[in-house]
Write a protein that holds these residues in place. Structure first.
Motif, PDB file in Angstrom:
ATOM      1  N   PRO A 115      -4.247   6.574   6.624  1.00 31.06           N
ATOM      2  CA  PRO A 115      -3.865   7.514   5.562  1.00 31.06           C
ATOM      3  C   PRO A 115      -4.467   7.103   4.228  1.00 31.06           C
ATOM      4  CG  PRO A 115      -2.044   6.052   6.098  1.00 31.06           C
ATOM      5  CD  PRO A 115      -3.113   5.790   7.124  1.00 31.06           C
ATOM      6  N   THR A 116      -4.565   8.059   3.338  1.00 30.74           N
ATOM      7  CA  THR A 116      -5.125   7.805   2.020  1.00 30.74           C
ATOM      8  C   THR A 116      -4.238   6.857   1.225  1.00 30.74           C
ATOM      9  OG1 THR A 116      -6.088  10.024   2.004  1.00 30.74           O
ATOM     10  CG2 THR A 116      -5.869   8.911  -0.129  1.00 30.74           C
ATOM     11  N   GLU A 117      -4.864   5.854   0.604  1.00 27.50           N
ATOM     12  CA  GLU A 117      -4.125   4.976  -0.292  1.00 27.50           C
ATOM     13  C   GLU A 117      -3.972   5.680  -1.635  1.00 27.50           C
ATOM     14  OE1 GLU A 117      -5.410   0.941  -0.567  1.00 27.50           O
ATOM     15  OE2 GLU A 117      -6.108   0.895   1.512  1.00 27.50           O
ATOM     16  N   LEU A 118      -2.740   5.802  -2.088  1.00 26.39           N
ATOM     17  CA  LEU A 118      -2.449   6.599  -3.277  1.00 26.39           C
ATOM     18  C   LEU A 118      -2.469   5.804  -4.568  1.00 26.39           C
ATOM     19  CD1 LEU A 118       0.499   8.715  -1.837  1.00 26.39           C
ATOM     20  CD2 LEU A 118      -1.911   9.367  -2.022  1.00 26.39           C
ATOM     21  N   GLY A 119      -2.499   4.475  -4.489  1.00 27.58           N
ATOM     22  CA  GLY A 119      -2.474   3.677  -5.711  1.00 27.58           C
ATOM     23  C   GLY A 119      -1.096   3.704  -6.342  1.00 27.58           C
ATOM     24  N   ALA A 154      -1.050  15.377  -8.273  1.00 26.78           N
ATOM     25  CA  ALA A 154      -0.301  14.259  -8.853  1.00 26.78           C
ATOM     26  C   ALA A 154       1.176  14.605  -8.998  1.00 26.78           C
ATOM     27  CB  ALA A 154      -0.908  13.886 -10.204  1.00 26.78           C
ATOM     28  N   LEU A 155       1.458  15.851  -9.375  1.00 25.30           N
ATOM     29  CA  LEU A 155       2.844  16.282  -9.522  1.00 25.30           C
ATOM     30  C   LEU A 155       3.578  16.212  -8.188  1.00 25.30           C
ATOM     31  CD1 LEU A 155       5.166  17.582 -11.161  1.00 25.30           C
ATOM     32  CD2 LEU A 155       4.147  19.814 -10.612  1.00 25.30           C
ATOM     33  N   LEU A 156       2.996  16.763  -7.152  1.00 25.33           N
ATOM     34  CA  LEU A 156       3.665  16.814  -5.850  1.00 25.33           C
ATOM     35  C   LEU A 156       3.930  15.409  -5.317  1.00 25.33           C
ATOM     36  CD1 LEU A 156       4.617  18.909  -3.655  1.00 25.33           C
ATOM     37  CD2 LEU A 156       2.517  18.326  -2.451  1.00 25.33           C
ATOM     38  N   VAL A 157       2.943  14.539  -5.415  1.00 23.44           N
ATOM     39  CA  VAL A 157       3.114  13.173  -4.910  1.00 23.44           C
ATOM     40  C   VAL A 157       4.197  12.446  -5.699  1.00 23.44           C
ATOM     41  CG1 VAL A 157       1.988  10.932  -4.674  1.00 23.44           C
ATOM     42  CG2 VAL A 157       0.795  12.997  -3.957  1.00 23.44           C
ATOM     43  N   GLY A 158       4.220  12.636  -7.013  1.00 23.37           N
ATOM     44  CA  GLY A 158       5.255  12.011  -7.823  1.00 23.37           C
ATOM     45  C   GLY A 158       6.643  12.493  -7.463  1.00 23.37           C
ATOM     46  N   LEU A 159       6.790  13.783  -7.227  1.00 20.89           N
ATOM     47  CA  LEU A 159       8.089  14.336  -6.820  1.00 20.89           C
ATOM     48  C   LEU A 159       8.525  13.778  -5.472  1.00 20.89           C
ATOM     49  CD1 LEU A 159       7.516  18.064  -7.859  1.00 20.89           C
ATOM     50  CD2 LEU A 159       8.996  16.405  -9.023  1.00 20.89           C
ATOM     51  N   MET A 196       0.849  -1.199   0.000  1.00 24.31           N
ATOM     52  CA  MET A 196       0.000   0.000   0.000  1.00 24.31           C
ATOM     53  C   MET A 196       0.885   1.249   0.000  1.00 24.31           C
ATOM     54  SD  MET A 196      -2.972   1.214   2.693  1.00 24.31           S
ATOM     55  CE  MET A 196      -1.845   1.488   4.046  1.00 24.31           C
ATOM     56  N   THR A 197       0.676   2.114  -0.970  1.00 22.06           N
ATOM     57  CA  THR A 197       1.437   3.359  -1.045  1.00 22.06           C
ATOM     58  C   THR A 197       0.660   4.470  -0.349  1.00 22.06           C
ATOM     59  OG1 THR A 197       2.410   2.705  -3.165  1.00 22.06           O
ATOM     60  CG2 THR A 197       2.525   5.026  -2.581  1.00 22.06           C
ATOM     61  N   THR A 198       1.285   5.115   0.617  1.00 20.43           N
ATOM     62  CA  THR A 198       0.669   6.248   1.314  1.00 20.43           C
ATOM     63  C   THR A 198       1.668   7.393   1.370  1.00 20.43           C
ATOM     64  OG1 THR A 198       1.439   5.614   3.524  1.00 20.43           O
ATOM     65  CG2 THR A 198      -0.662   4.667   2.765  1.00 20.43           C
ATOM     66  N   LEU A 199       1.171   8.585   1.602  1.00 19.79           N
ATOM     67  CA  LEU A 199       2.069   9.729   1.708  1.00 19.79           C
ATOM     68  C   LEU A 199       3.026   9.589   2.890  1.00 19.79           C
ATOM     69  CD1 LEU A 199       1.685  13.296   0.761  1.00 19.79           C
ATOM     70  CD2 LEU A 199       2.329  12.881   3.140  1.00 19.79           C
ATOM     71  N   PRO A 200       2.581   9.172   4.083  1.00 19.92           N
ATOM     72  CA  PRO A 200       3.557   9.007   5.170  1.00 19.92           C
ATOM     73  C   PRO A 200       4.679   8.040   4.822  1.00 19.92           C
ATOM     74  CG  PRO A 200       1.341   9.062   6.063  1.00 19.92           C
ATOM     75  CD  PRO A 200       1.191   8.993   4.567  1.00 19.92           C
TER      76      PRO A 200
END
Length: 216
Positions: free
Chosen positions: A147-151, A173-178, A1-5
């Motif tokens: 936390p939100t699952e980012l896929g 999407a840009l910020l998460v990718g960076l 699971m990919t999350t921001l944290p």
């Protein structure tokens, strides 16, 4: 699971001192730069503010009405850490100075958008919370529950100069990718067209993405 944290923890272990978000407002002369570590600190404080001050739980909705701003990146990190969703009709709202007129949400927190996220110098409408008063007292540690699952996230290693709203779909999407890669964001507000080449050179950007003229 990919999350921001999880993505943020990886970056903190790899390069905590690297600039992650650099912000310019050329109408005021403001320049704010947040390293990965500093951005992570802001995200933790913001997530605690959402959970403890605004009383938001995973699955709740939040309305954020701000111009493109470095605080937008922090709020995005906080809401994804808390499992919140953006919704333009949510009963809890974050607004800037221009959002204080008319009908306010049931719970409204206002941001003065001053450098260093300081408080308003003028009194706010009754019942409106001042972000500049609340953020500093929040804990630097946040323990995510859901936390939100980012896929699937495509890692981005570029240094991107842009005026995209970090809270818009493309900006998110840009910020998460960076964050997932080794990249960084240079966010500009109120930059004259003639200033883009010089700003790109000065900040050593490897890509430019504009709302009116995307360039890869």
């Amino acid at each position: 699971m990919t999350t921001l944290p999880a993505l943020l923890q990886r970056r903190l272990l790899a390069d905590p001192g690297q600039p992650f978000v650099t912000y310019y407002d050329d109408s005021t002369g403001e320049r704010t730069e947040l390293s990965v570590k500093t951005w992570a600190n802001w995200v933790s404080k913001t997530a605690n503010l959402f959970a403890d001050e605004l009383m938001l739980d995973p699955g709740d909705d939040l309305r954020i009405d701000l111009p493109p701003h470095w605080l937008g990146t922090v709020f995005l990190g906080g809401l994804l850490s808390c499992g919140l969703s953006l919704d333009g009709t949510a009963p809890v709202a974050i607004v800037g100075p221009d959002g204080l007129g008319g009908n306010l949400a049931s719970t409204t927190m206002a941001c003065a958008l001053h450098p260093f996220a300081t408080r308003f110098t003028e009194p706010l409408p009754p019942g409106v919370l001042d972000h500049g008063v609340l953020w500093a007292g929040q804990s630097d540690v946040f323990s995510p529950i859901e936390p939100t699952e980012l896929g699937d996230v495509v890692p981005d290693d570029r240094r991107v100069l842009t005026d995209l709203d970090p809270l818009g779909e493309e900006g998110r999407a840009l910020l998460v990718g960076l964050l997932a890669g080794t990249g960084s964001l240079v966010l500009v507000r109120n930059l004259d067209d003639s200033g883009w080449p010089a700003r790109s050179q000065n900040e050593r950007a490897t890509a430019v993405l504009r709302t009116d003229q995307p360039i890869s």
